[in-house]
Scaffold this active site. Structure first.
Site, short mmCIF file in Angstrom:
data_model
loop_
_atom_site.label_atom_id
_atom_site.label_comp_id
_atom_site.label_asym_id
_atom_site.label_seq_id
_atom_site.Cartn_x
_atom_site.Cartn_y
_atom_site.Cartn_z
N CYS A 62 64.46 -5.81 -35.45
CA CYS A 62 64.26 -5.25 -34.10
C CYS A 62 65.10 -5.95 -33.05
O CYS A 62 65.32 -5.40 -31.98
CB CYS A 62 62.78 -5.27 -33.73
SG CYS A 62 62.10 -6.92 -33.45
N ASP A 100 62.07 -10.10 -38.99
CA ASP A 100 61.99 -10.33 -37.54
C ASP A 100 61.98 -11.84 -37.34
O ASP A 100 61.83 -12.60 -38.32
CB ASP A 100 60.69 -9.69 -36.99
CG ASP A 100 60.58 -9.78 -35.47
OD1 ASP A 100 61.62 -10.02 -34.81
OD2 ASP A 100 59.47 -9.63 -34.95
N HIS A 152 53.97 -3.53 -32.13
CA HIS A 152 55.18 -3.12 -31.37
C HIS A 152 55.46 -1.66 -31.73
O HIS A 152 56.46 -1.34 -32.37
CB HIS A 152 56.34 -4.04 -31.76
CG HIS A 152 57.50 -4.02 -30.80
ND1 HIS A 152 57.53 -3.23 -29.66
CD2 HIS A 152 58.67 -4.71 -30.80
CE1 HIS A 152 58.66 -3.42 -29.03
NE2 HIS A 152 59.38 -4.31 -29.69
N ARG A 177 65.79 3.18 -29.84
CA ARG A 177 64.68 2.89 -28.92
C ARG A 177 64.68 3.91 -27.77
O ARG A 177 63.63 4.41 -27.36
CB ARG A 177 64.81 1.47 -28.33
CG ARG A 177 64.61 0.35 -29.32
CD ARG A 177 63.19 0.26 -29.81
NE ARG A 177 62.22 0.07 -28.74
CZ ARG A 177 61.92 -1.12 -28.19
NH1 ARG A 177 62.51 -2.22 -28.61
NH2 ARG A 177 61.01 -1.22 -27.23
N GLN A 181 58.83 0.21 -31.02
CA GLN A 181 59.90 -0.22 -31.93
C GLN A 181 59.80 0.52 -33.25
O GLN A 181 60.82 0.93 -33.83
CB GLN A 181 59.80 -1.73 -32.16
CG GLN A 181 60.85 -2.28 -33.09
CD GLN A 181 62.23 -2.30 -32.46
OE1 GLN A 181 62.40 -2.84 -31.39
NE2 GLN A 181 63.22 -1.71 -33.12
N ARG A 213 54.36 -4.56 -21.55
CA ARG A 213 54.57 -5.59 -22.59
C ARG A 213 53.72 -6.79 -22.23
O ARG A 213 53.87 -7.39 -21.16
CB ARG A 213 56.05 -6.00 -22.65
CG ARG A 213 56.28 -7.25 -23.48
CD ARG A 213 57.73 -7.50 -23.79
NE ARG A 213 58.20 -6.57 -24.79
CZ ARG A 213 59.35 -6.70 -25.46
NH1 ARG A 213 60.15 -7.73 -25.22
NH2 ARG A 213 59.71 -5.82 -26.37
N1 NVA Z 1 58.04 -10.37 -32.94
C1 NVA Z 1 58.93 -10.54 -31.81
C2 NVA Z 1 59.51 -9.24 -31.41
C3 NVA Z 1 60.49 -9.32 -30.28
C4 NVA Z 1 61.02 -7.97 -29.86
C5 NVA Z 1 58.18 -11.18 -30.67
O1 NVA Z 1 57.02 -10.78 -30.43
O2 NVA Z 1 58.73 -12.06 -30.01
N1 CP Z 2 63.28 -5.32 -29.96
C1 CP Z 2 62.85 -5.55 -28.72
O1 CP Z 2 61.73 -5.16 -28.32
O2 CP Z 2 63.74 -6.23 -27.96
P1 CP Z 2 63.51 -6.83 -26.51
O3 CP Z 2 62.58 -8.00 -26.65
O4 CP Z 2 64.88 -7.25 -26.04
O5 CP Z 2 62.90 -5.77 -25.63
#
Ligand code: NVA
Ligand code: CP
Length: 309
Positions: free
Chosen positions: A264, A224, A128, A292, A131, A101
């Site tokens: 998500c 989101d 993502h 997931r 997801q 990530r």
């Molecule tokens: N769009 C959000 C998703 C979190 C799982 C982010 O990147 O923070």
């Molecule tokens: N939806 C998702 O990726 O959640 P986290 O940021 O908690 O991993």
């Protein structure tokens, strides 16, 4: 050539369907497959915070007979003293797969080009894709089919989630609508890629600024956070720009009566979604979060088999 999963369209439409089918099999027989027996280690690296991704990968890797090694970039050399490609060359001697990530998609590409073990995008600024495998599985569970269904994403159209919906939804033959303010429209290159995919799968891609028109008749309504990780300094501007894209009960009522709501998570209730929707009867967010685990296990099994072939 090692197969990686850096963006949704790293799978063909047929491969995406195979992974989703495998996810159902794996969900039905949770401890039945042990391709990581040994145990082999999978490195799971985080430059950003996580709850679901961290836990679902750790549990999933253990379920598959392996050992998850969770690494926080803050106390590793990656991101400071060492490049993604040098890190990859070391990790491939030690682990069977790398899950990461991060911020820039280019870092993932550099990591992947430097290694013979599969690299999986566990969220970047642009996409993502893990997801989306879970989301598609959840939609299929609820509605039975994906192709021809209309999914409406509301809010930050330039976010990783919106852009992954464009690619993954188009791969699945869905009609993907993204409604966002002009300043937060998806990247034109991603839209062009999604358009090209949709032309092959029978899906479609539609961008607009009208949240109500976009929600009308939808099978799935998705949103989101308006303030993705890394965008915290823009919080006030984002909340002001996206206020009319909140998923309210009134907006949800424009979708089909059978429509489901997805997010998500983590969610900011009262901002991108009202509590009555996310905690209401059309919400499938808890199944989505559980999926997931099953989707990512399927992806790992699929990648390990492909790369062994
Ligand atoms: N769009 C959000 C998703 C979190 C799982 C982010 O990147 O923070
Ligand atoms: N939806 C998702 O990726 O959640 P986290 O940021 O908690 O991993």
């Amino acid at each position: 050539m090692t197969r990686h999963f850096l963006r949704d369209d790293d799978l063909t439409p047929e491969e995406q369907a195979q992974v989703l089918d495998l996810a159902v099999q794996i969900r039905d027989d949770r401890w039945g497959r042990k391709p990581l027996a040994g145990p082999q280690t999978v490195a799971v690296i985080f430059d950003k915070s996580s709850t679901r991704t961290r836990v679902s990968f750790a549990v999933g890797i253990a379920d598959l007979g392996g050992s998850p090694l969770i690494i926080s970039t803050a106390n590793s050399q990656l991101g400071g003293k060492e490049t993604p490609s040098d890190t990859a060359r070391v990790l491939e001697r030690l682990v069977s797969a790398i899950v990461w990530r991060t911020y820039a998609q280019s870092g993932l590409e550099e990591m992947a080009s430097g290694t013979t073990v599969p690299v999986v995008n566990a969220l970047s600024d642009d996409f993502h894709p893990c997801q989306l495998l879970a989301d598609l599985l959840t939609i299929r569970d609820a509605l039975g089919t994906l192709a021809g269904r209309t999914v409406t994403f509301l809010g930050d159209g330039a976010s990783n989630m919106a852009q992954s919906y464009l690619l993954a939804g188009a791969l699945a033959g869905m009609n993907v609508r993204v409604a966002s303010p002009d300043d937060f429209a998806p990247d034109a290159r991603v839209v062009a890629d999604a358009d090209a995919i949709a032309a092959r799968t029978g899906g479609s891609v539609e961008l607009c600024t009208d949240p109500f028109g976009a929600a009308a008749g939808a099978d799935v309504v998705v949103t989101d956070t308006w303030v993705s990780m890394g965008k915290e300094e823009e919080k006030a501007r984002r909340i002001a720009a996206m206020a009319s894209y909140k998923v309210t009960p009134e907006l949800m009522a424009l979708a089909k009566p059978s429509a489901i709501f997805l997010h998500c998570l983590p969610a900011d209730r009262g901002y991108e979604v009202d509590p009555e929707v996310i905690d209401g009867p059309q919400s499938a967010v808890w199944n989505q979060a559980e999926n997931r685990l099953h989707a990512q296990k399927a992806l790992l099994v699929w990648l390990l088999e492909k790369n062994a072939a």
